[in-house]
Design a protein around this motif. Sequence first.
Motif, PDB file in Angstrom:
ATOM      1  N   LEU A 100      -7.152  12.691 -11.254  1.00 31.33           N
ATOM      2  CA  LEU A 100      -5.983  13.076 -10.455  1.00 31.33           C
ATOM      3  C   LEU A 100      -5.224  11.839  -9.997  1.00 31.33           C
ATOM      4  O   LEU A 100      -3.987  11.815  -9.979  1.00 31.33           O
ATOM      5  N   GLN A 101      -5.978  10.795  -9.647  1.00 30.24           N
ATOM      6  CA  GLN A 101      -5.352   9.563  -9.178  1.00 30.24           C
ATOM      7  C   GLN A 101      -4.486   8.913 -10.260  1.00 30.24           C
ATOM      8  O   GLN A 101      -3.490   8.267  -9.953  1.00 30.24           O
ATOM      9  N   GLU A 102      -4.869   9.102 -11.518  1.00 30.15           N
ATOM     10  CA  GLU A 102      -4.051   8.553 -12.610  1.00 30.15           C
ATOM     11  C   GLU A 102      -2.646   9.144 -12.583  1.00 30.15           C
ATOM     12  O   GLU A 102      -1.688   8.523 -13.007  1.00 30.15           O
ATOM     13  N   TYR A 103      -2.521  10.374 -12.077  1.00 36.03           N
ATOM     14  CA  TYR A 103      -1.208  11.010 -11.928  1.00 36.03           C
ATOM     15  C   TYR A 103      -0.586  10.707 -10.552  1.00 36.03           C
ATOM     16  O   TYR A 103       0.500  11.184 -10.252  1.00 36.03           O
ATOM     17  N   GLY A 104      -1.336   9.998  -9.712  1.00 35.37           N
ATOM     18  CA  GLY A 104      -0.868   9.779  -8.350  1.00 35.37           C
ATOM     19  C   GLY A 104      -1.043  11.014  -7.482  1.00 35.37           C
ATOM     20  O   GLY A 104      -0.368  11.180  -6.473  1.00 35.37           O
ATOM     21  N   TRP A 105      -1.945  11.894  -7.896  1.00 34.42           N
ATOM     22  CA  TRP A 105      -2.165  13.142  -7.164  1.00 34.42           C
ATOM     23  C   TRP A 105      -3.317  12.992  -6.169  1.00 34.42           C
ATOM     24  O   TRP A 105      -4.245  12.214  -6.392  1.00 34.42           O
ATOM     25  N   ARG A 106      -3.248  13.779  -5.123  1.00 32.33           N
ATOM     26  CA  ARG A 106      -4.334  13.844  -4.144  1.00 32.33           C
ATOM     27  C   ARG A 106      -4.768  15.303  -3.996  1.00 32.33           C
ATOM     28  O   ARG A 106      -3.958  16.207  -4.140  1.00 32.33           O
ATOM     29  N   ALA A 107      -6.050  15.478  -3.675  1.00 31.58           N
ATOM     30  CA  ALA A 107      -6.579  16.839  -3.568  1.00 31.58           C
ATOM     31  C   ALA A 107      -7.449  16.966  -2.319  1.00 31.58           C
ATOM     32  O   ALA A 107      -7.618  16.005  -1.559  1.00 31.58           O
ATOM     33  N   HIS A 108      -7.984  18.171  -2.133  1.00 32.02           N
ATOM     34  CA  HIS A 108      -8.880  18.475  -1.002  1.00 32.02           C
ATOM     35  C   HIS A 108     -10.262  18.730  -1.580  1.00 32.02           C
ATOM     36  O   HIS A 108     -10.398  19.561  -2.490  1.00 32.02           O
ATOM     37  N   PHE A 109     -11.256  18.031  -1.051  1.00 31.81           N
ATOM     38  CA  PHE A 109     -12.624  18.209  -1.537  1.00 31.81           C
ATOM     39  C   PHE A 109     -13.495  18.736  -0.401  1.00 31.81           C
ATOM     40  O   PHE A 109     -13.618  18.079   0.645  1.00 31.81           O
ATOM     41  N   PHE A 110     -14.072  19.901  -0.608  1.00 30.86           N
ATOM     42  CA  PHE A 110     -14.878  20.567   0.425  1.00 30.86           C
ATOM     43  C   PHE A 110     -16.352  20.443   0.068  1.00 30.86           C
ATOM     44  O   PHE A 110     -16.770  20.833  -1.029  1.00 30.86           O
ATOM     45  N   ILE A 111     -17.112  19.903   1.022  1.00 28.09           N
ATOM     46  CA  ILE A 111     -18.470  19.443   0.720  1.00 28.09           C
ATOM     47  C   ILE A 111     -19.504  20.137   1.599  1.00 28.09           C
ATOM     48  O   ILE A 111     -19.338  20.211   2.828  1.00 28.09           O
ATOM     49  N   SER A 112     -20.569  20.637   0.961  1.00 32.36           N
ATOM     50  CA  SER A 112     -21.703  21.217   1.702  1.00 32.36           C
ATOM     51  C   SER A 112     -22.695  20.087   1.986  1.00 32.36           C
ATOM     52  O   SER A 112     -23.302  19.545   1.057  1.00 32.36           O
TER      53      SER A 112
END
Length: 279
Positions: A100-112
């Motif tokens: 995603l970073q290669e596109y300059g994108w950011r995301a949400h990561f939900f962690i248990s």
Amino acid sequence: MHFREQNLTGEATSLKARSILYHDVTEPGDYDSSGFSGPAAGHYKLAWPDFERHLEAIRGILKSAPATILDLLAETSPRAGFLLTFDDGGISTLRIAERLQEYGWRAHFFISTDYVGKAGFLKSQHIVELRRNGHVIGSHSCSHPRRMSSCSWDQLLIEWKQSADILAQIVGEPISVASVPGGNYSRKVAQAAAEAGMKVLFTSEPTVRPQIVDGCQVLGRYGIVRGMSAASAANLAAGRWAPCVQQLVAWKMKMALKSIGGNYYERFRDLCFGESGSA
Ligand SMILES: [Zn+2]
């Protein structure tokens, strides 16, 4: 590059987030290598070639990079946007984030958090790295209960509060965003999240209509499962009404079956997918 702090202050009222939900991405057929194992969890995992096609299709249809919830809450207008979310915190998250970073994108990561450092899951230093790269880190409970909505109030508070505290210690910032394990949502689940300090709670209800529960904004998401075409994912990302409505109708039918069948629905699912693992 400057990233917004994970300290949410914005008001919920005019927020219109269009979110899609992915889980792990693995080599084809190697679905147990990241995240929860078993066919039930595997149903939500994509193979890399398919995920690449999804990214290309989404990229082709979006006019700008996906937003983050931090961006939307900081804006006064417009407060609408497309959000990419990933549940569970499997080890494949690292490669997903890099891609995603290669596109300059950011995301949400939900962690248990009970799974942090276990085989097939992220380690603490990976979570630090994700946050450093501008992604939003959120709670996905501690233990990933099989039926979150059946948990007692005290248990719900522990699931939300302890997981948020552990993640806050790891990233050095407060955690106020969460997602519901298995999409097993009830109002009580949201009330407990609010009590534990969550400002935003993502569910798996396929809708863009936000709700506010005790000051916590509850946002739906469109779920991606293995076998879903890249064009379908892109249409959901673009908010095209037909696939969005189609997913909502299917989801409402599933909820109706669950309410009629109660535990029988869960047993039927166990028979189909086996007991282990969930999304
Ligand atoms: Zn999950």
